[in-house]
Design an enzyme around this catalytic site. Structure first.
Site, mmCIF file in Angstrom:
data_model
loop_
_atom_site.group_PDB
_atom_site.id
_atom_site.type_symbol
_atom_site.label_atom_id
_atom_site.label_comp_id
_atom_site.label_asym_id
_atom_site.label_seq_id
_atom_site.Cartn_x
_atom_site.Cartn_y
_atom_site.Cartn_z
ATOM 1 N N THR A 1 1.596 -4.329 4.195
ATOM 2 C CA THR A 1 1.459 -4.597 5.629
ATOM 3 C C THR A 1 0.837 -5.948 5.931
ATOM 4 O O THR A 1 0.996 -6.480 7.028
ATOM 5 C CB THR A 1 0.593 -3.504 6.285
ATOM 6 O OG1 THR A 1 -0.693 -3.488 5.666
ATOM 7 C CG2 THR A 1 1.254 -2.145 6.173
ATOM 8 N N ASP A 2 0.103 -6.518 4.944
ATOM 9 C CA ASP A 2 -0.659 -7.731 5.244
ATOM 10 C C ASP A 2 0.224 -8.895 5.698
ATOM 11 O O ASP A 2 -0.142 -9.657 6.587
ATOM 12 C CB ASP A 2 -1.484 -8.158 4.016
ATOM 13 C CG ASP A 2 -2.592 -7.168 3.694
ATOM 14 O OD1 ASP A 2 -2.873 -6.298 4.540
ATOM 15 O OD2 ASP A 2 -3.175 -7.268 2.601
ATOM 16 N N THR B 1 0.820 -1.213 0.000
ATOM 17 C CA THR B 1 0.000 0.000 0.000
ATOM 18 C C THR B 1 0.853 1.263 0.000
ATOM 19 O O THR B 1 0.444 2.288 -0.536
ATOM 20 C CB THR B 1 -0.937 -0.031 1.230
ATOM 21 O OG1 THR B 1 -1.869 -1.094 1.025
ATOM 22 C CG2 THR B 1 -1.702 1.260 1.406
HETATM 23 N N1 ASP Z 1 -2.722 -5.132 0.379
HETATM 24 C C1 ASP Z 1 -1.608 -4.424 0.893
HETATM 25 C C2 ASP Z 1 -0.405 -5.318 0.951
HETATM 26 O O1 ASP Z 1 0.321 -5.360 0.006
HETATM 27 C C3 ASP Z 1 -1.904 -3.879 2.204
HETATM 28 C C4 ASP Z 1 -0.882 -2.937 2.722
HETATM 29 O O2 ASP Z 1 0.222 -2.810 2.218
HETATM 30 O O3 ASP Z 1 -1.211 -2.304 3.720
HETATM 31 O O4 ASP Z 1 -0.167 -5.964 1.938
#
Ligand code: ASP
Length: 352
Positions: A107-108, A35
């Site tokens: 973050t995931d 993200t």
């Molecule tokens: N979907 C995103 C990811 O690549 C979420 C994020 O980065 O917060 O994990």
């Protein structure tokens, strides 16, 4: 397939070239996506663009950037983990070795990549994994502040010898301790058992706990990727009322050499799961018991009374300590790849 684009942007070199100010430490950014780089509609900023948008970095470090990948973190693979760890090791051994590393990451699954790097990257130079909860073009995007703070921590003398950490929302977490515990909030990251390791405050970077050996000794990585073979299959089995043996049997049939139980309470499972897990164990599968509560320990001898127990102290049945299932899976996978015996694997889970 990941694309490797050579380091393209250097910020912070000007003062060194003028010969006036002291040479700033080098921080190498490996951008992987997430993200923090996401603009929506499949458009993504590059690592260069993320860094160029933060002029304040030029006063903190000479930042070099490498586009390791540009994917959502659900698309990060175990092969990419291996490549990332090896890349950092190569940079550590090379000329003008960076003082620290920053990985931008979705973050995931950030906690998984951070923990893998924590187990496989040694040395003195800290590795900071960071990202963003709000995408790059959102009002109040948190990516720039996180990236700036990650670089600040990467050059902080007090960060040396601490290995891999996660920096999110001004908070520093040890790779072993951190988890994403909220889908959307800015304070989505926490360390339920060990707590926050430190803070990137506006005036300074502080750590609440001393570095191992007072930071004087560089870390030896628990696992040496140079000598590890292929990663064996390790699956996570989720326990819940009504769960039967199907998932366990399917995992074993697919070749799993290790299973991690996301158990109820202190690691319980249903009678049907318990019987299937015992059969798996009898076939040589190592079963590590974790839990689905989000915090708390599971020892190698202790499981919940609420549902079926695996026998305490059985040869190939280990507790995951306070590691959550997704992290226990990584440690078990590496331990099996390194051919540790079950008794040693049980001890390994307890090593902080
Ligand atoms: N979907 C995103 C990811 O690549 C979420 C994020 O980065 O917060 O994990």
């Amino acid at each position: 397939m990941r694309r490797l684009i050579a380091a393209a942007l250097i910020i912070g070199g000007a003062s060194a070239a003028q010969g006036q100010a002291p040479v700033l430490p080098r921080v190498h950014v490996l951008a992987t996506g997430g993200t923090i780089s996401n603009l929506g509609n499949d458009a993504r900023r590059t690592g260069d663009e993320l860094i160029a948008a933060i002029p304040a970095l030029g006063k903190i470090a000479r930042v070099t950037v490498e586009q390791f990948s540009n994917v959502a973190s659900g698309s990060v693979t175990q092969d990419m983990w291996r490549d990332l760890a090896k890349r950092i090791a190569a940079l550590q051994a090379g000329p003008d070795a960076p003082a620290g590393y920053v990985i931008t990451h979705g973050t995931d699954t950030m906690e998984e990549t951070a923990y893998f790097l924590g187990l496989t990257v040694g040395g003195c130079s800290p590795v900071l994994v960071t990202g963003a909860m709000r995408q790059a073009n959102a009002v109040g995007a948190d990516g720039p502040a996180n990236l700036l703070n990650a670089v600040r921590v990467a050059v902080a003398p007090a960060a040396r010898g601490r290995g891999t950490m996660v920096l999110m929302n001004d908070e520093i977490f040890a790779a072993r301790d951190v988890t994403k515990s909220n889908t959307s909030r800015m304070n989505a990251f926490s360390a339920p058992d060990a707590g926050v390791l430190g803070l990137a405050d506006p005036d300074t970077v502080v750590f609440h706990r001393a570095a191992p050996e007072g930071g004087s000794t560089c870390r030896r990585a628990p696992f040496d990727l140079a000598t590890l073979g292929a990663f064996p299959r390790v699956d996570v089995i989720y326990a819940h009322i009504g769960a039967d043996s199907v998932a366990v049997e399917a995992a074993v049939a697919a070749g799993a050499r290790g299973l991690v139980v996301a158990g109820v309470g202190r690691g319980g499972s249903t009678p049907s799961q318990g019987r299937a897990l015992r059969r798996a164990r009898d076939q040589g599968v190592v079963v590590a018991t974790s839990n689905r509560t989000g915090s708390g320990r599971v020892g190698s001898g202790g499981v919940s009374d609420s549902l079926e127990k695996l026998p305490a102290g059985a040869g190939a049945n280990v507790g995951s300590a306070e590691l959550n299932p997704q992290k226990a899976r990584i440690l078990l996978m590496l331990a099996l790849a390194a051919k540790y015996r079950p008794a040693d694997i049980a001890r390994l889970f307890e090593v902080r």
